[in-house]
Enzyme design. Structure first.
Site, short mmCIF file in Angstrom:
data_model
loop_
_atom_site.label_atom_id
_atom_site.label_comp_id
_atom_site.label_asym_id
_atom_site.label_seq_id
_atom_site.Cartn_x
_atom_site.Cartn_y
_atom_site.Cartn_z
N HIS A 19 -2.12 3.60 -7.20
CA HIS A 19 -2.64 3.01 -5.81
C HIS A 19 -2.57 4.70 -4.26
O HIS A 19 -3.53 4.24 -4.13
CB HIS A 19 -1.08 2.34 -5.21
N TYR A 65 3.84 3.31 4.63
CA TYR A 65 3.29 3.26 3.53
C TYR A 65 1.61 2.57 3.54
O TYR A 65 1.88 1.47 5.09
CB TYR A 65 4.42 1.92 3.21
N ASN A 113 -4.07 -3.99 0.62
CA ASN A 113 -3.22 -4.72 2.17
C ASN A 113 -3.76 -3.03 2.70
O ASN A 113 -3.69 -3.29 3.78
CB ASN A 113 -1.81 -4.38 1.63
#
Length: 185
Positions: A19, A65, A113
């Site tokens: 990620h 995040y 996301n």
């Protein structure tokens, strides 16, 4: 002026995860321009700036995040008054095999996301450099797969992809986006 965003999660525990390929890439690109990152709390990111051939380049790594990346993007975009056409986001993509790279302008977020967060604050008419990390095997959970470190063999292959981005990044500065797109495949 261009804004280059590497997507990832903050913290050493995520440093070499799939990620975080955006963070890995942007660090190598900034390093190529002898630019180092410093934390800017007002922007919720680490930022590095340089000038190359008279053009200012701003590199950022959000310190939020992944799913809140838009918060830092909108702060920097607004402060520097950057047109979305001059924004380049480097991110992981599970729909591409490891080492594959695709460049596109605009479009959907593919369920990512970080991109969803950015789309929510600036729209979707910006540039994306999609770096393949492959799909999980054996019914492994997607989030678990993305938040685990690369296998050593995958990491080496992923670094070859990152090197293609780094070695051709000047084409972005020259606004030769089609040539960049063809060189990184």
């Amino acid at each position: 002026m261009i804004l280059v965003i590497g997507l990832g999660n903050p913290g050493k525990e995520y440093q070499y995860t799939r990620h975080n390929i955006g963070f890995i890439a942007i660090e190598k690109i900034a390093n190529q321009y002898n630019s180092s990152f410093s934390t800017k709390k007002q922007f919720n990111c680490e930022i590095a700036e340089t000038i190359s051939d008279g053009q200012k380049i701003i590199f950022i790594k959000p310190t939020t995040y992944m799913n809140l990346s838009g918060k830092s993007v909108i702060s920097v975009k607004t402060y520097y008054n950057i047109n979305p056409a001059k924004i380049f986001v480097i991110h992981d993509d599970i729909d591409l095999e490891t080492c594959r790279i695709k460049f596109k302008t605009g479009g959907g977020n593919g369920g990512h996301n970080g991109l969803k967060s950015i789309d929510g604050v600036i729209g979707n008419n910006y540039n994306r450099i999609r770096v393949g990390v492959g799909r999980p095997k054996n019914n492994q959970d997607v989030a678990d797969y993305l938040l685990n470190n690369f296998l050593q063999s995958e990491y080496e292959i992923a670094m070859q992809a990152i090197d293609r981005i780094v070695n051709n990044f000047d084409l972005i500065l020259e606004n030769k986006l089609e040539k960049f797109k063809n060189k990184i495949v």
